[in-house]
Design a protein around this motif. Structure first.
Motif, mmCIF file in Angstrom:
data_model
loop_
_atom_site.group_PDB
_atom_site.id
_atom_site.type_symbol
_atom_site.label_atom_id
_atom_site.label_comp_id
_atom_site.label_asym_id
_atom_site.label_seq_id
_atom_site.Cartn_x
_atom_site.Cartn_y
_atom_site.Cartn_z
ATOM 1 N N ASP A 177 1.172 -1.345 0.266
ATOM 2 C CA ASP A 177 -0.327 -0.198 0.109
ATOM 3 C C ASP A 177 0.827 1.313 0.396
ATOM 4 O O ASP A 177 0.608 2.149 -1.540
ATOM 5 C CB ASP A 177 -0.797 0.218 1.400
ATOM 6 N N PHE B 205 0.822 3.857 -3.042
ATOM 7 C CA PHE B 205 0.595 5.427 -3.003
ATOM 8 C C PHE B 205 1.255 6.346 -2.999
ATOM 9 O O PHE B 205 0.857 7.110 -3.747
ATOM 10 C CB PHE B 205 -0.416 5.249 -1.334
ATOM 11 N N ARG C 2 1.262 9.270 -6.773
ATOM 12 C CA ARG C 2 2.045 10.745 -6.020
ATOM 13 C C ARG C 2 2.886 11.106 -6.729
ATOM 14 O O ARG C 2 2.814 11.986 -7.185
ATOM 15 C CB ARG C 2 1.439 10.673 -4.715
ATOM 16 N N SER D 260 1.811 12.949 -0.128
ATOM 17 C CA SER D 260 1.295 11.486 0.659
ATOM 18 C C SER D 260 1.423 10.846 2.486
ATOM 19 O O SER D 260 0.733 9.681 2.860
ATOM 20 C CB SER D 260 1.469 10.452 -0.270
ATOM 21 N N VAL E 153 -0.289 7.671 3.650
ATOM 22 C CA VAL E 153 0.244 6.463 3.915
ATOM 23 C C VAL E 153 1.233 6.595 5.780
ATOM 24 O O VAL E 153 0.941 5.382 6.232
ATOM 25 C CB VAL E 153 1.842 6.969 3.624
ATOM 26 N N ASP F 80 -6.285 1.546 5.689
ATOM 27 C CA ASP F 80 -5.137 2.434 4.319
ATOM 28 C C ASP F 80 -6.314 2.333 3.374
ATOM 29 O O ASP F 80 -5.536 4.026 2.752
ATOM 30 C CB ASP F 80 -4.306 1.302 3.902
ATOM 31 N N TYR F 81 -7.424 1.700 2.612
ATOM 32 C CA TYR F 81 -7.822 2.761 1.342
ATOM 33 C C TYR F 81 -8.951 3.502 1.553
ATOM 34 O O TYR F 81 -9.283 4.611 1.204
ATOM 35 C CB TYR F 81 -8.238 0.867 1.090
ATOM 36 N N LEU G 204 -7.244 7.073 2.551
ATOM 37 C CA LEU G 204 -6.421 7.373 1.081
ATOM 38 C C LEU G 204 -8.051 8.091 0.213
ATOM 39 O O LEU G 204 -7.709 9.101 -0.501
ATOM 40 C CB LEU G 204 -6.152 6.551 0.075
ATOM 41 N N ARG H 210 -7.858 12.098 -0.017
ATOM 42 C CA ARG H 210 -7.752 12.519 -1.133
ATOM 43 C C ARG H 210 -8.848 13.797 -1.210
ATOM 44 O O ARG H 210 -9.099 14.181 -2.072
ATOM 45 C CB ARG H 210 -7.399 11.732 -2.901
ATOM 46 N N CYS I 275 -7.868 7.796 -7.019
ATOM 47 C CA CYS I 275 -7.159 6.023 -5.955
ATOM 48 C C CYS I 275 -7.783 4.983 -6.794
ATOM 49 O O CYS I 275 -7.427 3.948 -5.668
ATOM 50 C CB CYS I 275 -8.311 6.995 -4.918
ATOM 51 N N PRO J 14 -4.553 2.829 -7.254
ATOM 52 C CA PRO J 14 -3.565 2.020 -5.823
ATOM 53 C C PRO J 14 -4.220 1.458 -4.925
ATOM 54 O O PRO J 14 -3.485 0.168 -4.659
ATOM 55 C CB PRO J 14 -3.090 3.763 -5.363
#
Length: 708
Positions: free
Chosen positions: A239, A243, A247, A269, A273, A587-588, A591, A595, A616, A619
């Protein structure tokens, strides 16, 4: 501060690359000194009743609890005795018990106690109860297999541990190679350079090697950590690299130099992250709160691995991409993934219904996933199914002799009359088929000083006497749990607070009690801690609630399935996968939410959501597809029941999480946009009446096209 740090990293990239290369090689060498433990019951807490009993018995008696059963078909009494003698001479075999130890075989068997005889010899089949040294299980069981041949059958935890050790290591090697190949293929498809996948894999490999070597601080690790830990670390840490890489490709050419492009990419990022890494680490650290020590074993090792990967992605990975940018540029290829504008518009159409579905299933999924009607396995007795040699051997023994296990009751030495009363009451239990104790093997009327030494050593220690019970009970299950409770009550009645009970079924009972308590505690700690990290990372009151709701619902859906499919669930698989699924789905979610918040500053919510999903989706799908394929590979290749089920729940769970995050989460962001803007610190969302730069640009382009 962030820019200063990342500029320092990029400036000193050559020493950083050299440091990681040396560290990886050193840690790869150190890995060989890290021990691996395949015995689940050894991870019971020190204060567990069965653990105390085992430790006490180990201090006072030479022989451990029998951990292996060997059946030889079509043999006479004389032939069985020869087999017993051969097995007894195997290196690593500490003790072999058979009919001659419990009855007088010089007398006609028809005159002996039928239950006792048929515990060891039935229909010309001999069943030996064997104690194997835990440090020589592989060698001893291999030698026993040579003695009894293919017609014989070997079962028990010694055989299970030996098979797990040899087969799992071979299978994990195959899985690891397959996962690396899959990661490479997926990265080639989702990037625009042949070199980028190689650099990403180098970053992941270095982190894994360092984690392997630093596991030396634990002395030894569990088979779960050793087998699945590296694959899970790679799949989860991917991940972070993906990510950052995506970016970096967005920022490329915007800041005057490759080095500055990377610095700005790291800055932009870093929140997503770092927050993702922290939440994953916390999900694993929550396992350390378990009394069942395999939780801390796996949790701390994986948390350490993720922390190493997190540091690596902001130091080693940027250094490599800047240092080898020329190589990356020369190996460019056309994009294999088409623009995702159509997919983003599809998400916009279905996201609100998807959010409604999540709200509709959240309660029933929660109830179903925690239902008492789900059957759980806690120990090792079911880790190898009927499609394996061990599973077939278990079926053979069960067909002739039924379920069987050995328990040991430890009581204070010297109270012969009380020991006799205890033995008599235990014999009255229908599940107890035979007992070996001083009052049964010798006689309550013979002083201990006059008894044979071999007999005395078997049943009398310095402070305790032991009663060895052969019981017709499976290694685990409701009937076993009831029997263990019943025997403990009887022993406690005769020796209040002084009697102890041990055995595989007893340890499994304690495992069940320990893990059941751990479950609620780990779930609560993980959710609260993740919520706290999200609160700090997003600086929002609403976003953490939305993210946790979507992600927890996907976890509950995953573990509700066994209620409807009838699948028997390994509790260990539940604890591990629920932590992993929570971490990666966060994580997802971070992100996408981060964003969206960034795009919402310059766009209205519709355009911001479209832009977010276009940026997104790749990734998220890159990382998610690797993890779900890895899970299904573990399920398909592994013969170890726990690892097999971890793979299945991981593959299914990540699939559910991807659907929830890519479709339902955008719905919540869209509908609750106003609430998010009001409850997020310094959100600065573009007001409704303000001009949307994206819309303006689109309209201007359309006007230019019309004029032409």
């Amino acid at each position: 501060m962030k820019e200063k740090l990342f500029r320092w990293v990029v400036k000193h990239r050559k020493p950083i690359i050299a440091f990681y290369a040396v560290a990886a090689l050193v840690c790869l060498f150190l890995r060989q000194f890290v021990g691996v433990n395949y015995d689940i019951t050894s991870y019971l807490p020190d204060e567990a009743a069965s653990t105390v009993a085992l430790n006490t018995m180990g201090d006072e008696f030479e022989g451990d609890i029998p951990n292996c059963r060997v059946m030889v078909p079509n043999v006479s009494i004389a032939q069985a005795l020869k087999y017993k003698d051969k097995i007894k001479k195997v290196d690593g075999v500490e003790e072999v018990l058979w009919l001659d130890d419990a009855a007088d075989i010089d007398q006609p068997l028809a005159t002996q106690d039928k239950d006792t005889v048929e515990t060891y010899y039935k229909k010309n089949n001999a069943l030996f109860t064997v104690t194997v040294n835990s440090e020589k299980e592989i060698e001893a069981t291999d030698a026993i297999r040579d003695i009894v041949g293919d017609e014989g059958a070997i079962t028990g935890s010694a055989m299970s541990n030996a098979l797990a050790t040899t087969s799992t290591e071979q299978q994990i090697s195959i899985i690891t190679v397959a996962v690396i190949a899959i990661i490479f293929v997926i990265l080639v498809i989702t990037t625009t350079s042949w070199a980028e996948p190689i650099l990403v894999l180098l970053g992941l490999g270095v982190s894994v090697f360092i984690n392997w070597g630093t596991n030396l601080i634990f002395g030894e690790i569990s088979f779960v950590t050793n087998s699945a830990g590296s694959i899970l670390q790679v799949a989860i840490a991917l991940d972070f690299s993906v990510f950052l890489l995506h970016r970096f490709n967005e920022e490329r050419g915007r800041h005057g130099s490759v080095a500055e492009d990377m610095v700005q990419s790291c800055c932009l990022s870093s929140v997503a992250v770092f927050s993702s890494g922290c939440t994953v680490c916390i999900g694993f650290i929550a396992l350390a709160a378990m009394q069942f020590k395999i939780g801390p074993d796996l949790g701390l090792a994986l948390a350490k691995g993720i922390a190493i990967s997190l540091v690596s992605v902001f130091t080693f990975v940027p250094s490599m991409f800047v240092q080898f940018d020329g190589f990356v540029q020369k190996s460019q290829h056309r994009p294999f993934v088409p623009p995702l504008g159509k997919f983003a518009r599809l998400v916009l159409k279905v996201c609100i219904p998807a959010a409604v579905v999540i709200l509709a299933v959240v309660y029933p999924a929660r109830v179903a996933s925690t239902s008492s009607d789900i059957t759980y396995y806690y120990g090792t007795s079911h880790i190898f199914g009927s499609d394996t040699r061990l599973g077939q051997d278990m079926d053979k023994v069960k067909e002739v002799f039924g379920n069987s296990d050995t328990y040991v009751v430890l009581v204070p030495r010297g109270e012969v009359s009380e020991e006799q009363a205890l033995s008599n009451e235990l014999k009255a239990l229908p599940e107890v088929k035979s007992i070996q104790s001083y009052v049964d093997v010798a006689s309550p009327y013979i002083p201990t000083g006059m008894a044979e030494k071999d007999t005395l050593d078997l049943v009398e220690g310095e402070h305790h006497s032991r009663l060895v019970l052969t019981v017709t009970a499976p290694y685990e299950g409701p009937s076993t749990f009831k029997l263990v409770k019943k025997i403990r009550c009887i022993a406690d009645k005769h020796y209040p607070g002084k009697a102890m009970l041990a055995g595989e079924g007893v340890s499994t009972t304690d495992l069940k009690d320990t893990i059941t308590v751990d479950k609620g505690k780990v779930d609560l700690i993980a959710v609260v801690a993740v919520f706290a990290v999200l609160l700090l990372a997003t600086k929002s009151l609403s976003l953490p609630i939305i993210l946790v709701l979507v992600i927890e619902t996907s976890i509950w859906i995953n573990f509700a399935a066994p209620l409807y499919t009838g699948m028997h669930e390994f509790f260990l698989a539940y604890l591990i996968v629920s932590s992993i699924q929570l971490g990666v789905a966060v994580d997802y979610g971070i992100l996408i939410a981060d964003r969206y918040r960034e795009d919402r500053v310059t766009m209205h919510k519709r355009e911001a959501l479209l832009e977010t999903m276009e940026a997104c989706t790749i990734p998220v799908l890159t990382s998610g597809s690797v993890l779900l394929i890895s899970g299904f590979l573990i399920h398909a290749i592994s013969s170890h029941g726990v690892l097999k089920q971890i793979g299945w729940f991981l593959g299914v769970g990540v699939s559910i999480s991807l659907v929830a995050v890519l479709f339902a989460l955008p719905g919540f962001l869209y509908v609750l946009d106003g609430l998010i803007g009001k409850t997020t610190l310094k959100a600065h969302f573009l007001p409704k009446d303000a001009q949307d730069p994206v819309s303006d640009t689109t309209e201007a382009s359309a006007a230019d096209g019309s004029a032409q």
